[in-house]
Motif scaffolding. Sequence first.
Motif, PDB file in Angstrom:
ATOM      1  N   ALA A 115       0.832  -1.207   0.000  1.00 48.06           N
ATOM      2  CA  ALA A 115       0.000   0.000   0.000  1.00 48.06           C
ATOM      3  C   ALA A 115       0.868   1.258   0.000  1.00 48.06           C
ATOM      4  O   ALA A 115       0.632   2.184  -0.783  1.00 48.06           O
ATOM      5  CB  ALA A 115      -0.929  -0.006   1.217  1.00 48.06           C
ATOM      6  N   VAL A 116       1.888   1.277   0.855  1.00 44.68           N
ATOM      7  CA  VAL A 116       2.712   2.490   0.930  1.00 44.68           C
ATOM      8  C   VAL A 116       3.548   2.644  -0.349  1.00 44.68           C
ATOM      9  O   VAL A 116       3.692   3.752  -0.877  1.00 44.68           O
ATOM     10  CB  VAL A 116       3.599   2.524   2.196  1.00 44.68           C
ATOM     11  CG1 VAL A 116       4.734   1.533   2.136  1.00 44.68           C
ATOM     12  CG2 VAL A 116       4.157   3.921   2.425  1.00 44.68           C
ATOM     13  N   ALA A 117       4.045   1.519  -0.877  1.00 46.06           N
ATOM     14  CA  ALA A 117       4.851   1.601  -2.096  1.00 46.06           C
ATOM     15  C   ALA A 117       3.989   2.057  -3.268  1.00 46.06           C
ATOM     16  O   ALA A 117       4.402   2.902  -4.070  1.00 46.06           O
ATOM     17  CB  ALA A 117       5.484   0.243  -2.401  1.00 46.06           C
ATOM     18  N   GLY A 118       2.778   1.487  -3.360  1.00 41.07           N
ATOM     19  CA  GLY A 118       1.883   1.860  -4.450  1.00 41.07           C
ATOM     20  C   GLY A 118       1.531   3.330  -4.397  1.00 41.07           C
ATOM     21  O   GLY A 118       1.612   4.046  -5.400  1.00 41.07           O
ATOM     22  N   PHE A 119       1.170   3.785  -3.198  1.00 37.88           N
ATOM     23  CA  PHE A 119       0.818   5.198  -3.081  1.00 37.88           C
ATOM     24  C   PHE A 119       2.025   6.071  -3.411  1.00 37.88           C
ATOM     25  O   PHE A 119       1.929   7.021  -4.185  1.00 37.88           O
ATOM     26  CB  PHE A 119       0.327   5.526  -1.668  1.00 37.88           C
ATOM     27  CG  PHE A 119      -0.071   6.971  -1.533  1.00 37.88           C
ATOM     28  CD1 PHE A 119      -1.374   7.353  -1.777  1.00 37.88           C
ATOM     29  CD2 PHE A 119       0.864   7.948  -1.214  1.00 37.88           C
ATOM     30  CE1 PHE A 119      -1.735   8.685  -1.696  1.00 37.88           C
ATOM     31  CE2 PHE A 119       0.505   9.276  -1.135  1.00 37.88           C
ATOM     32  CZ  PHE A 119      -0.793   9.646  -1.372  1.00 37.88           C
ATOM     33  N   GLY A 120       3.167   5.720  -2.791  1.00 39.84           N
ATOM     34  CA  GLY A 120       4.366   6.544  -2.959  1.00 39.84           C
ATOM     35  C   GLY A 120       4.790   6.650  -4.411  1.00 39.84           C
ATOM     36  O   GLY A 120       4.977   7.744  -4.942  1.00 39.84           O
TER      37      GLY A 120
END
Lengths: 306, 355
Positions: free
Chosen positions: A46-51
Amino acid sequence: MDMTVSILLTIATAATPLLIAAIGELVVERSGVLNLGVEGMMVMGAVAGFGAGFLTGSPWIGLVAAIVVGALFSLLFAVMTLSLATNQVATGLSLTLLGLGLSGMMGTGFVGLPGERLPNLYIPVLTDLPVVGKLLFGQDPIFYISIALVFGVSWFLFKTRTGLTLRSIGDSHTSAHALGIQVIKYRYLAVMFGGACAGLAGGHLSLVYTPQWVENMTAGRGWIALALVVFSSWRPLRVLAGAYIFGAVWIGQLHAQAFGIPVPSQFLSSLPYLATIVVLVIISRNKRLTMMNTPASLGQAFVPDR
Amino acid sequence: MKKLLIALMTSAAAMSVAVSAEAAEKLKVCWVYVGPIGDFGYSYQHDQGRLAVEKKLGDKVETAYLENVAEGPDAERAFERLARQGCKLIFGTSFGFMDAEVKVANKFPDIKFEHATGYKTAPNLGIYNARFYEGRYILGQIAAKQSKSGVAGYIVSFPIPEVVMGINSFMLGAQSINPNFKAKIVWVNSWFDPGKEADAAKALFDQGADIIVQHTDSTAPLQVAQERGLHGFGQASDMIKFAPKSQYTAIVDDWGPYYIERVEKVLDGSWKPEDRWEGIKAGAVFMAPYTNLPDDVKAMAEATQKKIADGWNPFTGPVAKQDGSAWLKDGEVADDKTLLGMNFYVKGVDDKLPQ
């Protein structure tokens, strides 16, 4: 009619991340490895996708980043449990804890920023069809990936030789090893597939479901995915059914509340979990069937004798 | 070589003395948060308050915080740790820290404590809270003016007085414009789950609500409103970036001025434990800029805001309870004790309060 379609769409969105994470974990468990780190891999995705989506401005790059980071993060688990033969339960749990903390740290700079949303599919004419148009041809891309994954994994496990090999490893790694199958290699690949799926599921949360980053945004969905795998007795099509039943009960209870049905909200909120438990009880009553489906070496460390 | 070493050691010793002398001059102020500072909601706003203190008084104070501290026995350890680390003023920011903080405050009589949203005090423990409900009255008025269907969707967390107070205040505001206004209420039993909050918003919109109100902490409901071309209100912080076309306004908690005032009082020696419950008037609660609204509605909202800032209480009679029985007589104002323990709905709320 519009309302029914809208409700069905909401259910599909709620079920998709559960379905993807669960189908990945199913493959992992079929290979005899129990990875309890789904929640941690999801939140990393989730954090990688958003980032990545936010920094490049392209949600598609975000999608790829979520998958890659999920797979890389699971590699950590694979090295520990497969090469170093650590306890799978403990390692999986620590992977979840690590993922939750690490993602929070990585995401500090993304808090409070609106993200990029993956566009919904749009095919002229087809998407505009009444009722079925939006359901079949107008959803987000990850929804179609999730359905493809279910049938792909089902075909792979039960119709291909490699799938058969993978299942045999899960049932008895010693015998498979004796037959000259590279147990560790297969398991590495299975674990990374599970990681990629969990990462994708996390990416769905931060790129489609709620395009934003906040700490701990998976909010326990990884654990539900783990329960779904058992619920499905390790069968892909049943995972599909399970994820949608779960989604339907969840969305249904929200509608029941908004409709003003006088049932305590705490009870309604716990309904999806209650449903899971009930099905688990029903399934495990048939011991022979459970035994037949459970990968026999699930969760056991394997050290090749040579 | 030996001489050089001694010289180095003495200078190092001198330096460390200098450092600790400087540290001793600075007042150490500490915070305990229930959530991560990255929640972009409740704990985030408290941390913004801490940063405001640092900015204003950075030369006189140093700050520290512990985030994600679970309510209950764990909290006691957190407070004790901060007390032993030399914190002279400690803020606990969640209701569930109450007993732990009282215990630690009794153990360290020389350290000053403050606790948000609770009701227990001690000679060295003060309490503070903000009147969020004042803002909700304004939201109610805006919703009633703007809604076409006459139905708002209201997403709520847990049935505690704080939340019930908010629903009642919202309904009183809405009814002052449209006596038949309805709110559909959905409890998601969580303070923070973006996915569930989004699902709840979708369900409410599907059932005919065209404005969404939330007493949960994520920006997800507003994002759903934006996707559907409908409207809503931000919660705890200004969420306009997530819904530039959909947010009418937001109730923003601003703890900065309060924290600065309290720290200054410790610095000049006039700190006493107090019971502070401030709202729009003192700036503890303010409304994010009114956007996406016609001018007359904006003017109405600003007028109400001014009226509240001038001391008017939204809970001013006549107000009846949900079952129709009288609660406040004409002109009677609800007292704080009733509000802080509020466990009933006012007339017109279409929900059964979970007990």
